[in-house]
Design an enzyme around this catalytic site. Structure first.
Site, PDB file in Angstrom:
ATOM      1  N   LYS A 206       0.836  -1.202   0.000  1.00 32.00           N
ATOM      2  CA  LYS A 206       0.000   0.000   0.000  1.00 32.00           C
ATOM      3  C   LYS A 206       0.875   1.259   0.000  1.00 32.00           C
ATOM      4  O   LYS A 206       2.085   1.175   0.157  1.00 32.00           O
ATOM      5  CB  LYS A 206      -0.940  -0.014   1.202  1.00 32.00           C
ATOM      6  CG  LYS A 206      -1.655  -1.329   1.418  1.00 32.00           C
ATOM      7  CD  LYS A 206      -2.585  -1.726   0.278  1.00 32.00           C
ATOM      8  CE  LYS A 206      -3.117  -3.143   0.531  1.00 32.00           C
ATOM      9  NZ  LYS A 206      -4.196  -3.546  -0.316  1.00 32.00           N
TER      10      LYS A 206
HETATM   11  C1  PLP Z   1      -5.105  -4.588   0.493  1.00 32.17           C
HETATM   12  C2  PLP Z   1      -6.560  -4.416   0.460  1.00 32.17           C
HETATM   13  C3  PLP Z   1      -7.385  -4.842   1.516  1.00 32.17           C
HETATM   14  C4  PLP Z   1      -6.891  -5.681   2.657  1.00 32.17           C
HETATM   15  O1  PLP Z   1      -5.816  -5.195   3.342  1.00 32.17           O
HETATM   16  P1  PLP Z   1      -4.843  -6.215   4.115  1.00 32.17           P
HETATM   17  O2  PLP Z   1      -3.981  -5.306   4.923  1.00 32.17           O
HETATM   18  O3  PLP Z   1      -4.070  -6.958   3.078  1.00 32.17           O
HETATM   19  O4  PLP Z   1      -5.673  -7.103   4.948  1.00 32.17           O
HETATM   20  C5  PLP Z   1      -8.734  -4.562   1.446  1.00 32.17           C
HETATM   21  N1  PLP Z   1      -9.266  -3.916   0.401  1.00 32.17           N
HETATM   22  C6  PLP Z   1      -8.516  -3.507  -0.637  1.00 32.17           C
HETATM   23  C7  PLP Z   1      -9.171  -2.751  -1.753  1.00 32.17           C
HETATM   24  C8  PLP Z   1      -7.146  -3.755  -0.654  1.00 32.17           C
HETATM   25  O5  PLP Z   1      -6.427  -3.373  -1.708  1.00 32.17           O
END
Ligand code: PLP
Length: 423
Positions: A206
């Site tokens: 992210k």
């Molecule tokens: C990465 C992501 C998640 C989940 O996040 P995690 O930290 O991997 O559990 C949820 N929604 C979207 C759109 C994502 O890209």
């Protein structure tokens, strides 16, 4: 431009190298993160609520900084983005059998969080914004709908005016999955702050990261109490939260963020605006440089509802046919441009609903139906959202990597020009 100038046909690649892996926050980890982690270890303060020595909690500091950045009163840090969605759904009081509308294009965590919390995900189309199509959402609202889960995919906002109006009109909650768009905004408002709850991920891919982590934000104190109650089995006995009555507790989970992660997250939040500026400048240069060639090829950019607010992590465009998309992705990769498909039926990618087997097959821990036994019968199929699949299968995705120099961006533009002109 002749086809044999293309690298895929033996010509010289436009770019000297494939870009480094797209990890905006991850690649920017430096001395500050190192010092912050060492400080936590030296103080023997690895747990949020107490340490072997006295001293501040970095997780609590991160929450205060996040509240300030987002301009909201409440934030709770958790261990993953998926947990942040579960806390958000607890926050709005999701009950077994409640339906939650989710987009056809989002990471599988969005519908999975709904099902884990006992809800029934209802899959709706995305439009050329690659976020929820308000018209399709409107058609999927039933008396059992509790919430709309808006997902701001690949850095850019969903159609918030229309979706907020729908939620208001039908008395639905709005959950914002902002995992991919931390720091982006819509008409001057930060994404994640317009719905009843905003959910963020700090997983390593992210925009900013602490390896694994998440945050749920909201403005209503009762919503917040439910969020914190899910995240800690004894939230009511902890310091620093709104007072919970003893009878207020629910059976809950432990989804707490560790202090080592909080220390890194706090430093990374300080890097967010700088990363956004770098990506915005690069994406604008790419779009301006390729606009004419894209138009001549009959293609179009993904619709961005607020260009200024776009986090600009990705540049996405649509081509007229799947064959052209196939060719473009392969030809761009030969130019050392990191282009990818968004959907191929035979290539499993859990960002697209057609690959969400766990959801489409209604898989649960027993064979008794899990959340689906509570509501009205819901049917899923791989082709239930045909316009989403059509758009996604004609989409070319290119990361906007903040580590690329502006000279390298010019090379990418030259490569795009070459490939688009050869279509
Ligand atoms: C990465 C992501 C998640 C989940 O996040 P995690 O930290 O991997 O559990 C949820 N929604 C979207 C759109 C994502 O890209």
């Amino acid at each position: 431009m002749k086809r044999n100038d293309l690298a895929i046909h033996g010509g010289k690649p436009s770019c000297n190298r494939m870009p480094p892996r797209m990890l905006p926050g991850g690649n920017s980890i430096g001395k500050e993160e190192e010092d912050a982690v060492i400080d936590v270890v030296r103080r023997k303060r690895l747990f949020r609520f107490y340490g072997a020595t006295d001293g501040p909690s970095r997780v609590a500091e991160f929450e205060r900084a996040f509240c300030q950045y987002m301009d909201v009163p409440y934030a709770i840090s958790v261990n993953t983005g998926t947990s942040s969605l579960m806390c958000g759904l607890a926050g709005i009081g999701l009950e077994p059998g409640d339906e939650v509308i989710v987009p056809a294009y989002t990471w599988i965590s969005s519908p999975a969080a709904v099902a884990i919390m006992g809800g029934i995900p209802i899959i709706a189309e995305v439009d050329e914004t690659l976020t929820l199509d308000p018209a399709d959402v409107a058609g999927k609202i039933t008396p059992r709908t509790k919430a709309i889960m808006v997902v701001h995919m690949r850095g850019a906002s969903a159609r918030m005016d229309e979706l907020l109006a729908l939620a208001r009109e039908h008395h639905l909650y709005l959950v914002e999955d902002t995992a991919q768009s931390c720091g982006a905004s819509y008409k001057g408002k930060k994404l994640g702050t317009m719905g009843d709850v905003g959910c963020f991920s700090l997983q390593f891919q992210k925009i900013i990261t602490c390896g694994d982590g998440g945050v749920t934000i909201c403005s209503n104190v009762d919503t917040f109490k439910r969020c914190i109650m899910l995240h800690d089995v004894v939230a009511g006995t902890r310091e620093g939260f709104p007072r919970l009555a003893p009878d207020d507790l629910r059976p809950a989970m432990n989804l707490r963020m560790p202090e080592l992660s909080g220390a890194v997250a706090l430093v990374q939040l300080g890097r967010l605006d700088g990363l956004l500026t770098g990506m915005r400048q690069r994406k604008q240069a790419m779009k301006n440089g390729m606009r004419d060639a894209l138009q001549s090829a009959g293609g179009s950019f993904r619709s961005i509802v607020d260009e200024k607010g776009d986090a600009s992590i990705a540049l996405i465009f649509f081509l007229p046919s799947i064959d052209q998309t196939d060719f473009a992705v392969k030809a761009l990769r030969a130019e050392n441009i990191d282009a990818t498909f968004l959907y191929r039926p035979d290539c499993v990618d859990n960002h697209v609903y057609a690959h969400w087997r766990a959801i489409l097959n209604k898989q649960t821990w027993t064979d008794r139906g899990g959340p689906w036994r509570w509501g009205e019968p819901v049917e899923y199929s791989r082709d239930m959202c045909p316009s989403s699949l059509d758009l996604l299968s004609r989409a070319v995705h290119i990361d906007v990597n903040p580590l690329l120099s502006m000279e390298e961006i010019d090379q990418i533009v030259a490569g795009l020009d070459k490939v688009l002109n050869a279509l």
